[in-house]
Design a protein around this motif. Sequence first.
Motif, mmCIF file in Angstrom:
data_model
loop_
_atom_site.group_PDB
_atom_site.id
_atom_site.type_symbol
_atom_site.label_atom_id
_atom_site.label_comp_id
_atom_site.label_asym_id
_atom_site.label_seq_id
_atom_site.Cartn_x
_atom_site.Cartn_y
_atom_site.Cartn_z
ATOM 1 N N LEU A 123 0.871 -1.158 0.000
ATOM 2 C CA LEU A 123 0.000 0.000 0.000
ATOM 3 C C LEU A 123 0.911 1.211 0.000
ATOM 4 C CD1 LEU A 123 -2.916 1.125 0.401
ATOM 5 C CD2 LEU A 123 -2.447 1.068 2.856
ATOM 6 N N HIS A 124 0.787 2.070 -1.007
ATOM 7 C CA HIS A 124 1.684 3.230 -1.072
ATOM 8 C C HIS A 124 1.034 4.418 -1.750
ATOM 9 C CE1 HIS A 124 2.619 2.503 -5.359
ATOM 10 N NE2 HIS A 124 2.725 1.222 -5.037
ATOM 11 N N ASP A 125 1.723 5.554 -1.662
ATOM 12 C CA ASP A 125 1.287 6.806 -2.269
ATOM 13 C C ASP A 125 1.237 6.644 -3.789
ATOM 14 O OD1 ASP A 125 0.901 9.476 -3.005
ATOM 15 O OD2 ASP A 125 2.976 10.008 -2.638
ATOM 16 N N LEU B 2 -2.695 4.906 -3.497
ATOM 17 C CA LEU B 2 -3.733 5.850 -3.103
ATOM 18 C C LEU B 2 -3.218 7.275 -3.203
ATOM 19 C CD1 LEU B 2 -4.672 4.013 0.204
ATOM 20 C CD2 LEU B 2 -5.926 3.914 -1.941
ATOM 21 N N MET C 86 -3.835 8.305 1.842
ATOM 22 C CA MET C 86 -2.780 7.583 2.559
ATOM 23 C C MET C 86 -2.501 8.238 3.909
ATOM 24 S SD MET C 86 -0.829 5.072 2.654
ATOM 25 C CE MET C 86 0.179 4.320 1.452
#
Length: 57
Positions: A18-20, A34, A39
């Motif tokens: 899960l990352h920017d 996201l 985030m």
Amino acid sequence: MNFNTNPAVAGRGAGIFLHDLGPQAGPTAGCVALPVSVMTEIIRWTDPAQHPVIAIH
């Protein structure tokens, strides 16, 4: 998730992250990206002591 485990393939990755989303805002290589505002909000309310889980449906 058993990502890349049976058999493990070198160079295929070690997980789903899960990352920017970043300025490119294009597709990822299987991660969840996201907008930075979303985030940041997730980081603010997530409590590691509660062992959070991300479910993708």
